[in-house]
Design a protein around this motif. Sequence first.
Motif, PDB file in Angstrom:
ATOM      1  N   ILE A 443      43.645  84.765  -3.295  1.00 22.73           N
ATOM      2  CA  ILE A 443      43.908  84.078  -1.829  1.00 22.73           C
ATOM      3  C   ILE A 443      45.013  83.226  -1.908  1.00 22.73           C
ATOM      4  CG2 ILE A 443      42.751  82.763  -0.217  1.00 22.73           C
ATOM      5  CD1 ILE A 443      39.910  83.831  -1.265  1.00 22.73           C
ATOM      6  N   ALA A 444      45.043  82.380  -3.009  1.00 21.77           N
ATOM      7  CA  ALA A 444      46.013  81.491  -3.055  1.00 21.77           C
ATOM      8  C   ALA A 444      47.567  82.062  -3.149  1.00 21.77           C
ATOM      9  CB  ALA A 444      46.207  80.534  -4.341  1.00 21.77           C
ATOM     10  N   HIS A 445      47.671  83.206  -3.749  1.00 23.51           N
ATOM     11  CA  HIS A 445      48.933  83.855  -4.055  1.00 23.51           C
ATOM     12  C   HIS A 445      49.310  84.405  -2.713  1.00 23.51           C
ATOM     13  CE1 HIS A 445      48.091  84.685  -8.499  1.00 23.51           C
ATOM     14  NE2 HIS A 445      48.505  83.275  -8.157  1.00 23.51           N
ATOM     15  N   ARG A 446      48.283  85.071  -2.030  1.00 21.27           N
ATOM     16  CA  ARG A 446      48.661  85.665  -0.627  1.00 21.27           C
ATOM     17  C   ARG A 446      49.100  84.387   0.208  1.00 21.27           C
ATOM     18  NH1 ARG A 446      46.732  86.117   4.315  1.00 21.27           N
ATOM     19  NH2 ARG A 446      44.858  85.179   3.916  1.00 21.27           N
ATOM     20  N   LEU A 447      48.529  83.278   0.244  1.00 20.50           N
ATOM     21  CA  LEU A 447      48.894  82.096   1.174  1.00 20.50           C
ATOM     22  C   LEU A 447      50.187  81.797   0.991  1.00 20.50           C
ATOM     23  CD1 LEU A 447      45.641  80.219   1.420  1.00 20.50           C
ATOM     24  CD2 LEU A 447      46.672  81.546   3.186  1.00 20.50           C
ATOM     25  N   GLY A 448      50.664  81.434  -0.660  1.00 25.48           N
ATOM     26  CA  GLY A 448      52.028  80.697  -0.884  1.00 25.48           C
ATOM     27  C   GLY A 448      52.576  81.347  -1.967  1.00 25.48           C
ATOM     28  N   GLY A 449      52.618  82.680  -2.275  1.00 25.20           N
ATOM     29  CA  GLY A 449      53.047  83.231  -3.455  1.00 25.20           C
ATOM     30  C   GLY A 449      52.642  82.921  -4.772  1.00 25.20           C
ATOM     31  N   GLU A 450      53.213  83.451  -5.861  1.00 22.16           N
ATOM     32  CA  GLU A 450      52.647  83.083  -7.214  1.00 22.16           C
ATOM     33  C   GLU A 450      53.010  81.732  -7.853  1.00 22.16           C
ATOM     34  OE1 GLU A 450      51.379  85.523  -9.125  1.00 22.16           O
ATOM     35  OE2 GLU A 450      51.750  87.086  -7.319  1.00 22.16           O
ATOM     36  N   ASN A 451      54.091  80.871  -7.435  1.00 19.33           N
ATOM     37  CA  ASN A 451      53.981  79.421  -7.951  1.00 19.33           C
ATOM     38  C   ASN A 451      53.016  78.436  -7.591  1.00 19.33           C
ATOM     39  OD1 ASN A 451      55.287  77.005  -8.718  1.00 19.33           O
ATOM     40  ND2 ASN A 451      57.210  77.570  -7.752  1.00 19.33           N
ATOM     41  N   PRO A 452      52.447  77.860  -8.344  1.00 20.42           N
ATOM     42  CA  PRO A 452      51.522  76.964  -8.094  1.00 20.42           C
ATOM     43  C   PRO A 452      51.723  76.061  -7.040  1.00 20.42           C
ATOM     44  CG  PRO A 452      51.401  77.404 -10.330  1.00 20.42           C
ATOM     45  CD  PRO A 452      52.630  78.094  -9.782  1.00 20.42           C
ATOM     46  N   THR A 453      53.121  75.537  -7.089  1.00 19.04           N
ATOM     47  CA  THR A 453      53.828  74.351  -6.570  1.00 19.04           C
ATOM     48  C   THR A 453      53.748  74.674  -4.971  1.00 19.04           C
ATOM     49  OG1 THR A 453      55.036  73.627  -8.173  1.00 19.04           O
ATOM     50  CG2 THR A 453      55.763  72.957  -5.970  1.00 19.04           C
ATOM     51  N   ASP A 454      53.925  76.012  -4.663  1.00 18.00           N
ATOM     52  CA  ASP A 454      53.929  76.722  -3.177  1.00 18.00           C
ATOM     53  C   ASP A 454      52.593  76.724  -2.859  1.00 18.00           C
ATOM     54  OD1 ASP A 454      56.732  76.407  -3.504  1.00 18.00           O
ATOM     55  OD2 ASP A 454      57.003  78.725  -4.271  1.00 18.00           O
ATOM     56  N   TYR A 455      51.675  77.573  -3.393  1.00 16.30           N
ATOM     57  CA  TYR A 455      50.360  77.934  -2.861  1.00 16.30           C
ATOM     58  C   TYR A 455      49.567  76.626  -2.726  1.00 16.30           C
ATOM     59  CZ  TYR A 455      48.426  78.983  -7.854  1.00 16.30           C
ATOM     60  OH  TYR A 455      47.907  78.952  -8.971  1.00 16.30           O
ATOM     61  N   TRP A 456      49.585  75.615  -3.488  1.00  9.11           N
ATOM     62  CA  TRP A 456      48.861  74.651  -3.394  1.00  9.11           C
ATOM     63  C   TRP A 456      49.036  73.833  -1.963  1.00  9.11           C
ATOM     64  CZ3 TRP A 456      44.046  74.477  -5.135  1.00  9.11           C
ATOM     65  CH2 TRP A 456      44.058  74.860  -6.630  1.00  9.11           C
ATOM     66  N   LEU A 457      50.347  73.933  -1.634  1.00  6.59           N
ATOM     67  CA  LEU A 457      50.768  73.100  -0.373  1.00  6.59           C
ATOM     68  C   LEU A 457      50.722  74.286   0.846  1.00  6.59           C
ATOM     69  CD1 LEU A 457      53.918  71.421  -1.540  1.00  6.59           C
ATOM     70  CD2 LEU A 457      51.565  70.572  -1.267  1.00  6.59           C
ATOM     71  N   ALA A 458      50.348  75.622   0.691  1.00  4.79           N
ATOM     72  CA  ALA A 458      50.032  76.579   1.711  1.00  4.79           C
ATOM     73  C   ALA A 458      49.129  75.883   2.868  1.00  4.79           C
ATOM     74  CB  ALA A 458      49.713  77.754   1.132  1.00  4.79           C
ATOM     75  N   GLU A 459      49.436  76.398   4.038  1.00  6.64           N
ATOM     76  CA  GLU A 459      48.704  75.877   5.045  1.00  6.64           C
ATOM     77  C   GLU A 459      47.198  76.656   5.288  1.00  6.64           C
ATOM     78  OE1 GLU A 459      48.497  72.841   6.937  1.00  6.64           O
ATOM     79  OE2 GLU A 459      50.343  72.098   5.758  1.00  6.64           O
ATOM     80  N   ILE A 460      46.306  76.187   5.620  1.00 10.51           N
ATOM     81  CA  ILE A 460      44.939  76.842   6.218  1.00 10.51           C
ATOM     82  C   ILE A 460      44.766  76.610   7.565  1.00 10.51           C
ATOM     83  CG2 ILE A 460      42.644  77.243   5.867  1.00 10.51           C
ATOM     84  CD1 ILE A 460      42.925  76.775   2.893  1.00 10.51           C
ATOM     85  N   SER A 461      44.639  77.596   8.532  1.00  9.64           N
ATOM     86  CA  SER A 461      44.627  77.301   9.959  1.00  9.64           C
ATOM     87  C   SER A 461      43.161  76.375  10.114  1.00  9.64           C
ATOM     88  CB  SER A 461      44.478  78.358  10.712  1.00  9.64           C
ATOM     89  OG  SER A 461      45.907  79.136  10.476  1.00  9.64           O
TER      90      SER A 461
END
Length: 547
Positions: A443-461
């Motif tokens: 789910i994290a990868h789908r929201l923000g990609g493979e990079n943890p720096t990116d997916y932890w900052l991915a937005e949830i509606s």
Amino acid sequence: MPSKKISEQNSLQNAEDNPRFSLIPPGFRYPKWRFILPFITETISGTALVFMPALVARIIELFTIGDVQQAWIDITGLCLLVLFLSLNEKIGWGTCFRTIVMLERDWKLYAGSLVPRSSQAGDPGAIVAVINKDTRNVANTLQPLNQAFSSFAIAFFGTIQLWLLSPLLAVSGLGGMILTIVLLTRISKILEQRAEIFRDKIGISTSKASDIATSIRTIVGLGAGQTMLGRYRTSALDVRKAQLAYERVHSWQGAARVFLIGCTTTVTIALALRGHTLNGAWITSIDPSHLVTVSGVLAMMVGPIWAVEMFLLIYRDAKVAHRRIVGLEKRSEPTASLASQSHEHAGSSQPLPASFAQLRLNAETRRVVYINPRSVGLTAQEYAETLVEYLRVNSDNREEILLSEPNPMIFAGTLEDHLTSGPPALTIDEREEYLKLTDSLEIAHRLGGENPTDYWLAEISAEGTNLSGGQRQRLALARAYAQKKPVLVLTEPVNSVDEPSQQFIFNQLEKYAGNPGVLEHLREVYIISTTMEVDRRIARANQRQGE
């Protein structure tokens, strides 16, 4: 004796219905100077202002007799007094307003802290109104309270000045002031009743708005927009009617104040103008320069009446608000009623407390216990709530128990915000582990990609609208793990998740619960579900127990 008992019961009931008003929220402390300093500065200002008419009268008298030099000295003193009072007001009012902001903040924090502690917190709209409106009303009582108490100094010194000129003037001015305040107090009691009704209507209307805001997707899907808006329109009209009824009493209060002040001023001025005719001219008994003192003091004594009126108006609203906060506090008190009565449930095939005791024994050996609520004729939600109440009643610390809802709320924000929404501080490694244990890494990868720096900052509606039902449940389970509560009650935690993921999640939970690692805090886990996977695990546990 019976009448005495009835009287005592009525007194207790009245005390519960009208709790003692408190300006400071429970558990909070403030330096005493924050309350004393504004009172002192307000009293100094009021006392100085009530003497200013006498100073002006003295200046007029000095100019009249030709002592111009002393008159200018007094004018200089008057100007310095005005500058001093300006600085005095800045210090006093600044302190008062900052204290009000602190009080409002802390009342909000206190009211907000009561909500999660309550199993029956009440209507969401009413709670929102308590936190946003009632806390502000209570805090705002400080300013008129200072003004009302400091107005006694104005009334006292004003009466003394009138007495020195004529005792009749003092009696007339003070008597009219007391009569006005008594009448305003009477009317303010009616205002409190109207405020109670008005506040009820606000809570209902807020609830209707909250329903629309939190369920807009469901409303649109059902085509129920007009129906929901119609309900909100009706509640808004009820608020308007209640507010108009409140304002009618308020306007009569203002009219009564103006009428009585006008009568008092007219009578007192008439008494001050008493005198006799000399050579066709009217000569007053009081020196003409002192008439300035009379009119000025009367004008200043209107201030205390206005201050008391404002205090009564705000205080009545604050009492209503305080009762609402206390009501929320009462609902947050633990109750054992559900657990103590749960064995009487009509659909139960066995006494629930007895089965709960057995569940706790099973949890001591297996950590993770599976329950199908249909075996006792309950829904998963009913069983979970009953079990939680039983655990809380029989626990030394209610805060150790976490109930996970079947339809978890997903809040707007980043993935990191979602997982760290509870009190414990989490390391990046811990967050990663919770995602892995709940099969949520994809789910994290789908929201923000493979990079943890990116997916932890991915937005949830808001409400997780950019997630599927199963994804929301898996992320909610990860958040429940992250709260680090020893006892966890999960209500249909994965009923929207595919079976392979269900098996993986339960296997990981059984493997790591209570063992060194990120789940070592879990002492008891109760999974209440009607899924086939839970039935298989119950059957497997029964088989092992039979062997």
